[in-house]
Design a protein around this motif. Structure first.
Motif, short mmCIF file in Angstrom:
data_model
loop_
_atom_site.label_atom_id
_atom_site.label_comp_id
_atom_site.label_asym_id
_atom_site.label_seq_id
_atom_site.Cartn_x
_atom_site.Cartn_y
_atom_site.Cartn_z
N VAL A 246 0.84 -1.20 0.00
CA VAL A 246 0.00 0.00 0.00
C VAL A 246 0.88 1.25 0.00
O VAL A 246 0.63 2.22 -0.73
N SER A 247 1.94 1.23 0.82
CA SER A 247 2.84 2.37 0.87
C SER A 247 3.49 2.63 -0.48
O SER A 247 3.65 3.78 -0.90
N THR A 248 3.87 1.57 -1.17
CA THR A 248 4.48 1.73 -2.49
C THR A 248 3.54 2.43 -3.45
O THR A 248 3.94 3.30 -4.22
N ARG A 249 2.24 2.07 -3.39
CA ARG A 249 1.25 2.75 -4.25
C ARG A 249 1.14 4.23 -3.88
O ARG A 249 1.04 5.09 -4.75
N ILE A 250 1.17 4.51 -2.60
CA ILE A 250 1.07 5.90 -2.14
C ILE A 250 2.25 6.72 -2.65
O ILE A 250 2.08 7.82 -3.20
N MET A 251 3.47 6.17 -2.48
CA MET A 251 4.65 6.92 -2.90
C MET A 251 4.68 7.10 -4.43
O MET A 251 5.14 8.13 -4.93
N PRO B 183 12.54 0.56 10.05
CA PRO B 183 12.21 1.98 10.22
C PRO B 183 12.61 2.84 9.03
O PRO B 183 11.95 3.83 8.72
N SER B 184 13.68 2.46 8.33
CA SER B 184 14.16 3.26 7.19
C SER B 184 13.67 2.71 5.86
O SER B 184 14.27 2.96 4.82
N TRP B 185 12.55 1.97 5.89
CA TRP B 185 12.03 1.33 4.68
C TRP B 185 11.82 2.33 3.55
O TRP B 185 11.41 3.46 3.75
N LYS B 186 12.16 1.88 2.35
CA LYS B 186 11.86 2.61 1.13
C LYS B 186 11.28 1.61 0.13
O LYS B 186 11.55 0.41 0.22
N PRO B 187 10.49 2.08 -0.84
CA PRO B 187 9.87 1.14 -1.79
C PRO B 187 10.81 0.67 -2.89
O PRO B 187 10.38 0.05 -3.84
N PHE B 188 12.10 0.99 -2.76
CA PHE B 188 13.05 0.60 -3.79
C PHE B 188 14.44 0.53 -3.15
O PHE B 188 14.68 1.03 -2.05
N GLY B 189 15.38 -0.11 -3.86
CA GLY B 189 16.78 -0.12 -3.43
C GLY B 189 17.05 -0.93 -2.17
O GLY B 189 16.23 -1.73 -1.73
N HIS B 190 18.22 -0.67 -1.57
CA HIS B 190 18.68 -1.50 -0.46
C HIS B 190 17.85 -1.32 0.79
O HIS B 190 17.94 -2.12 1.73
N ARG B 191 17.01 -0.28 0.86
CA ARG B 191 16.17 -0.07 2.04
C ARG B 191 14.78 -0.69 1.89
O ARG B 191 13.95 -0.54 2.76
N GLN B 192 14.53 -1.40 0.81
CA GLN B 192 13.26 -2.08 0.62
C GLN B 192 13.31 -3.37 1.43
O GLN B 192 13.34 -4.46 0.90
N SER B 193 13.30 -3.20 2.73
CA SER B 193 13.63 -4.31 3.62
C SER B 193 12.49 -4.59 4.59
O SER B 193 11.99 -3.68 5.25
N ILE B 194 12.09 -5.87 4.66
CA ILE B 194 11.09 -6.31 5.63
C ILE B 194 11.68 -7.48 6.41
O ILE B 194 12.24 -8.37 5.82
#
Length: 412
Positions: free
Chosen positions: A90-95, A401-412
């Motif tokens: 959902v966050s990816t769609r928002i961004m 906490p530093s999640w991003k929808p792309f790259g090395h921070r696309q981490s769960i």
């Protein structure tokens, strides 16, 4: 008055903040929970509330509270296991929809983003109109509500967004920011933690309006550039720009909470193996390696652990786990622990040069990792995994906490 309201601002910053994001997604997808006091936990066995609905908050239930306390306040409280992959989607769609408004976007967290729309005023109209557009598009894309703050700097926009929650819209023109902030406690501003707050209180600065009496040079000498920024933040003139670039990773790590006071060696090793393999897979996904790692165990009094090194950079979970075993042998004395952490401290791009010795072994290992990673990407994390991980914790992953929808921070 209308002319003043519609005049073009020198700088326009918007902060979009989702309202009780995880809980709102659950209520969106489960109509029977709408209007109910629900709280999100890490799995069905989670005991601590990650976030909760506004209905729960109205009763005094809050983030960080234990489920048993929430049930004492509200016997009808509903515990909901987190679905991080769904929230991330959902966050990816928002961004994505925010990028249709401006490319000057800083993804602050999974449910917050800053937009610099200064150059969009000619295209979309007044700052208020752009802020309303952000709110409408986000809610249309996600199906859940958000709050929006609009001002001339990041700190004031973020503070403004908090004032209207939930479903809020607060606009503070830059020429009103200092006046609006003057009675606000300095520790309410993002970036002013308790330690800085104590330092300021010792100098008579309790509210933003007090800051003008403190020379900017004093904060600069104590805290450097961040101190000077804090001085301007309290005046409603935060100079910080919206950061559109994601910096290269300084570290890549994963941790997991364990059952309290865990002392069983086999259990601890399985948790460490789980984290070693997650770190290794993430390094490989982004074509990185590391040679320095932190391995830690959290005891009641603090962290047990050490920084350790491999002879050559690696992204192999077996080599990382070997460092974990060394740490257990040398650092752990049988204390009860409640958390593990494995972090690559110096991730760097993979070198194309093969090791001079053990070349055949490296080629074979790389080929095996490629097959495993491709399979897991297609069928789910750890569809193929070391046999010992069949006994791994069933607690689900959480969003970094530093999640991003792309790259090395696309981490769960």
């Amino acid at each position: 008055m209308t002319a003043l309201k519609d005049r073009r601002w020198r700088r326009v910053i918007i902060l979009m903040d989702m309202d009780a994001f995880f809980a709102s997604v659950e209520q969106r997808d489960h109509p029977e929970w709408r209007g109910q006091a629900i709280g999100i936990t890490n799995g069905q066995r989670g005991t601590c509330i990650i976030t909760c609905s506004y209905e729960a908050r109205a009763l005094g239930i809050k983030t960080g509270m234990r489920v048993r306390e929430a049930l004492q306040i509200c016997p009808d409280f509903i515990q909901v296991p987190a679905s991080p992959e769904r929230y991330a989607a959902v966050s990816t769609r928002i961004m994505h929809v925010l990028r249709t408004i401006t490319p000057d976007l800083e993804i602050f967290s999974v449910d917050e983003a800053f937009l610099d729309v200064t150059h969009c005023q000619r295209l979309y109209g007044s700052p208020e109109r752009i802020g309303r557009l952000v709110k409408t598009r986000v809610e249309t894309a996600s199906g859940v509500r958000c709050s929006v703050g609009v001002s001339g700097d990041k700190t004031t926009a973020k503070w403004a967004a908090k004032q209207g929650k939930p479903d809020g819209f607060v606009l503070i023109p830059p020429w009103e920011a200092r006046y609006r902030l003057r009675e606000v406690p300095v520790t309410e501003l993002c970036g002013i933690a308790d330690g800085v707050g104590r330092y300021l209180a010792e100098r008579g600065v309790f509210r933003c309006g007090d800051m003008a009496r403190l020379p900017i040079g004093e904060l600069g000498r104590r805290f450097g550039n961040q101190g000077r920024r804090i001085w301007y933040m309290c005046q409603g003139e935060d100079p910080e720009r919206v950061e559109t670039r994601v910096a290269p990773p300084k570290s890549i790590g994963h941790g997991k909470v364990m059952p309290p006071d865990t002392r069983d060696l086999e259990t601890i090793q399985i948790f460490l193996l789980h984290m070693s393999e997650k770190v290794a897979a993430r390094l490989r996904r982004h074509e990185l390696q590391a040679s320095r790692f932190f391995v830690g165990l959290r005891a009641g009094w603090g962290w047990i652990g050490a920084k350790r090194a491999t002879p050559l950079p690696t992204s192999d979970g077996r080599r990382i786990m070997a460092l974990c075993r060394e740490t257990l042998r040398e650092q752990w004395q049988g204390e009860g622990v409640s958390q593990v952490q494995v972090t690559a401290l110096d991730p760097r791009p993979v070198c194309e040069q093969l090791e001079l010795f053990g070349m055949d072994e490296q080629v074979e290992s790389d080929a095996l990792h490629q097959v495993v990673d491709q399979t897991n990407e297609r069928y789910g994390e750890f569809a193929i995994a070391p046999a010992r991980l069949l006994k791994r914790s069933d607690m689900p992953n959480v969003i970094a906490p530093s999640w991003k929808p792309f790259g090395h921070r696309q981490s769960i």
